[in-house]
Design an enzyme around this catalytic site. Structure first.
Site, PDB file in Angstrom:
ATOM      1  CB  CYS A 286      -5.391   4.662   3.840  1.00 16.56           C
ATOM      2  SG  CYS A 286      -3.762   4.170   2.929  1.00 16.56           S
TER       3      CYS A 286
ATOM      4  CB  CYS B 171       4.241  -5.661   2.737  1.00 22.55           C
ATOM      5  SG  CYS B 171       3.001  -4.608   2.190  1.00 22.55           S
TER       6      CYS B 171
ATOM      7  CB  CYS C 227      -0.553   0.857   3.982  1.00 25.93           C
ATOM      8  SG  CYS C 227      -0.872   1.679   2.504  1.00 25.93           S
TER       9      CYS C 227
ATOM     10  CD  GLU D 234       5.681   3.573   4.528  1.00 24.33           C
ATOM     11  OE1 GLU D 234       5.570   4.466   5.284  1.00 24.33           O
ATOM     12  OE2 GLU D 234       4.753   2.492   4.690  1.00 24.33           O
TER      13      GLU D 234
ATOM     14  CB  CYS E 224      -2.797   5.849  -2.843  1.00 26.63           C
ATOM     15  SG  CYS E 224      -3.914   4.774  -3.618  1.00 26.63           S
TER      16      CYS E 224
ATOM     17  CB  CYS F 212      -9.104   4.201   1.709  1.00 32.47           C
ATOM     18  SG  CYS F 212      -9.185   3.627   0.300  1.00 32.47           S
TER      19      CYS F 212
HETATM   20  N1  SAH Z   1      -4.167  -0.127  -2.572  1.00 33.88           N
HETATM   21  C1  SAH Z   1      -4.399  -1.427  -2.312  1.00 33.88           C
HETATM   22  C2  SAH Z   1      -3.184  -2.013  -1.779  1.00 33.88           C
HETATM   23  C3  SAH Z   1      -2.287  -1.306  -0.707  1.00 33.88           C
HETATM   24  S1  SAH Z   1      -3.330  -0.971   1.063  1.00 33.88           S
HETATM   25  C4  SAH Z   1      -5.526  -1.652  -1.603  1.00 33.88           C
HETATM   26  O1  SAH Z   1      -6.113  -0.737  -0.813  1.00 33.88           O
HETATM   27  O2  SAH Z   1      -5.776  -2.884  -1.450  1.00 33.88           O
HETATM   28  C5  SAH Z   1      -2.984  -2.450   1.941  1.00 33.88           C
HETATM   29  C6  SAH Z   1      -3.758  -2.844   2.780  1.00 33.88           C
HETATM   30  O3  SAH Z   1      -3.835  -2.076   4.028  1.00 33.88           O
HETATM   31  C7  SAH Z   1      -5.313  -2.519   2.237  1.00 33.88           C
HETATM   32  O4  SAH Z   1      -6.074  -3.815   2.454  1.00 33.88           O
HETATM   33  C8  SAH Z   1      -5.754  -1.147   3.084  1.00 33.88           C
HETATM   34  O5  SAH Z   1      -7.141  -1.254   3.084  1.00 33.88           O
HETATM   35  C9  SAH Z   1      -4.975  -1.644   4.408  1.00 33.88           C
HETATM   36  N2  SAH Z   1      -5.183  -0.273   5.262  1.00 33.88           N
HETATM   37  C10 SAH Z   1      -4.766   0.750   5.003  1.00 33.88           C
HETATM   38  N3  SAH Z   1      -4.918   1.559   6.012  1.00 33.88           N
HETATM   39  C11 SAH Z   1      -4.805   0.814   7.100  1.00 33.88           C
HETATM   40  C12 SAH Z   1      -5.085   1.032   8.402  1.00 33.88           C
HETATM   41  N4  SAH Z   1      -4.955   2.143   8.912  1.00 33.88           N
HETATM   42  N5  SAH Z   1      -5.475   0.142   9.204  1.00 33.88           N
HETATM   43  C13 SAH Z   1      -5.401  -1.180   8.624  1.00 33.88           C
HETATM   44  N6  SAH Z   1      -5.534  -1.423   7.440  1.00 33.88           N
HETATM   45  C14 SAH Z   1      -5.194  -0.544   6.577  1.00 33.88           C
HETATM   46 FE1  SF4 Z   2      -4.878   3.540  -1.726  1.00 31.25          FE
HETATM   47 FE2  SF4 Z   2      -4.666   3.308   1.027  1.00 31.25          FE
HETATM   48 FE3  SF4 Z   2      -6.916   3.139  -0.220  1.00 31.25          FE
HETATM   49 FE4  SF4 Z   2      -5.233   1.305  -0.718  1.00 31.25          FE
HETATM   50  S1  SF4 Z   2      -6.034   1.669   1.126  1.00 31.25           S
HETATM   51  S2  SF4 Z   2      -6.444   2.332  -2.391  1.00 31.25           S
HETATM   52  S3  SF4 Z   2      -3.177   2.362  -0.731  1.00 31.25           S
HETATM   53  S4  SF4 Z   2      -5.564   4.966  -0.342  1.00 31.25           S
END
Ligand code: SAH
Ligand code: SF4
Length: 362
Positions: free
Chosen positions: A131, A117, A348, A104, A124, A128
């Site tokens: 996410c 972006c 994301c 994406e 990944c 998390c």
């Molecule tokens: N892996 C890296 C970059 C990609 S994630 C990182 O985690 O920083 C991009 C951003 O989206 C990160 O700040 C992540 O914490 C946030 N993010 C992921 N899932 C989300 C969600 N469901 N709601 C809001 N922010 C989210």
């Molecule tokens: Fe990976 Fe999503 Fe965590 Fe970023 S927020 S490190 S993309 S799992």
């Protein structure tokens, strides 16, 4: 070579031009007997004119164009899906890579900014809990060219509309510091003054907190913005939300951030997705302020984008207000980010998840 080998044996996968840095392209063309200035011309076709086809490269001699077409590809991804927000300011494209994997990329227009972006991995490995990308698991890392190509995809679209891509954030799918070399090579490609020529300060790399990667990045001599996806200011809570915290805890992470600021003079951004009843208490805000004391920092508060694999909800307004009041009390600079693109699931990993769901349904 064995005489058994038929002339139709599987060809080697062609060189993808977007994957080559300038010296590598130079040696490729030198090997073909081309003069040095041809490399500059080709470089401009790729990164200034954003050509998608060798036929567009009209100042290159036809035999060279033919050789390029026979032995290389540019590496332009195919757009297989797109969704736009109701206000038309955000669009999210699903891009298909050569091996059929999809990533994406999101374009956001806000005031005079046009920000891409972009993703650095398919899926990944961090996982998390909130996410969508983390919920999908890890498939593979992207090459430098596959990362660059996403920014160029939007630059091309904007140019056709008389606009320009002004900012790039490595904040799509994947963890850029777990794909360090390709991510850095992509950044260097985007800032190349002979090519795409984006200002360094217009690039943000977002990491979940891969400490050795932050240390390495501090020594690159770059002026890009570093964003840390923090989401919790106590190890107890962060261990639950961001599994990598069990490996690199908050003390180590903040030590690396201090080092980054010292080396680069750049302010570090901290991302915090507010989740109702989980990380939106004034106590967490206070712990955050304590962590940030003495650090050149800025906090970005984002309402959680709900995802199918996580029960958490975005914080209600009252919790947000109590949280920001605490930050203000401690003079922590912050911004509350708008819920941009929520109607198109611009979070994301969400479009890929959505598309996969649709495929399964048909
Ligand atoms: N892996 C890296 C970059 C990609 S994630 C990182 O985690 O920083 C991009 C951003 O989206 C990160 O700040 C992540 O914490 C946030 N993010 C992921 N899932 C989300 C969600 N469901 N709601 C809001 N922010 C989210
Ligand atoms: Fe990976 Fe999503 Fe965590 Fe970023 S927020 S490190 S993309 S799992």
């Amino acid at each position: 070579m064995s005489s058994m080998q038929s002339p139709t044996s599987i060809p080697q996968s062609p060189t993808r031009l977007y994957d080559l840095d300038l010296p590598t392209l130079q040696s490729l063309l030198a090997g073909w007997g081309e003069p040095a200035y041809r490399v500059r011309q080709l470089w401009e076709w790729l990164y200034v004119h954003l050509a998608t086809d060798f036929d567009q490269m009209t100042n290159l001699p036809k035999p060279l164009r033919e050789q390029l077409a026979a032995e290389t590809i540019i590496g332009v991804p195919q757009m297989v899906d797109t969704v736009r927000s109701a206000d038309g300011e955000t669009r999210k494209d699903l891009l298909r890579l050569e091996d059929g994997e999809t990533v994406e990329a999101v374009l956001m227009r806000y005031r005079r900014r046009c920000t891409a972006c972009i993703s650095t991995q398919v899926g990944c490995p961090i996982g998390c809990v909130f996410c969508a990308t983390g919920q999908m698991g890890f498939r593979r890392s992207l090459s430098a060219g596959e990362i660059v190509a996403q920014a160029l995809h939007f630059a091309r679209i904007l140019r056709a509309e008389g606009e320009r891509l002004t900012n790039v954030v490595l904040m799509g799918m994947g963890e850029p510091l777990l794909n360090y070399d390709a991510s850095l090579s992509a950044i260097r490609r985007l800032i190349d003054p002979r090519g795409f020529n984006l200002g360094q300060r217009r690039i943000t790399l977002s990491t979940v907190g891969v400490v050795p990667g932050i240390e390495r990045l501090a020594g690159e001599g770059l002026q890009i913005t570093l964003a840390i996806s923090l989401h919790a200011a106590t190890d107890r809570l962060r261990d639950q939300l961001v599994p990598l915290n069990r490996r690199y805890g908050l003390d180590a992470l903040f030590e690396a951030c201090h080092h980054y600021v010292k080396r680069t003079g750049r302010r570090v951004s901290f991302e915090w997705a507010l989740i109702e009843g989980v990380n939106d208490s004034p106590m967490q805000a206070k712990a955050l302020a304590a962590r940030l004391a003495g650090l050149l920092a800025h906090v970005n508060l984002i309402p959680l984008n709900p995802t199918p694999g996580y029960a958490g909800r975005p914080s209600p307004h009252a919790a947000l207000t109590a949280f920001t009041a605490e930050l203000e009390r401690h003079r922590v600079p912050y911004t509350v980010r708008l819920r941009r693109g929520v109607d198109i699931q611009a979070g994301c990993g969400q479009l890929r998840q959505h598309s996969a769901g649709q495929e399964e349904a048909t």
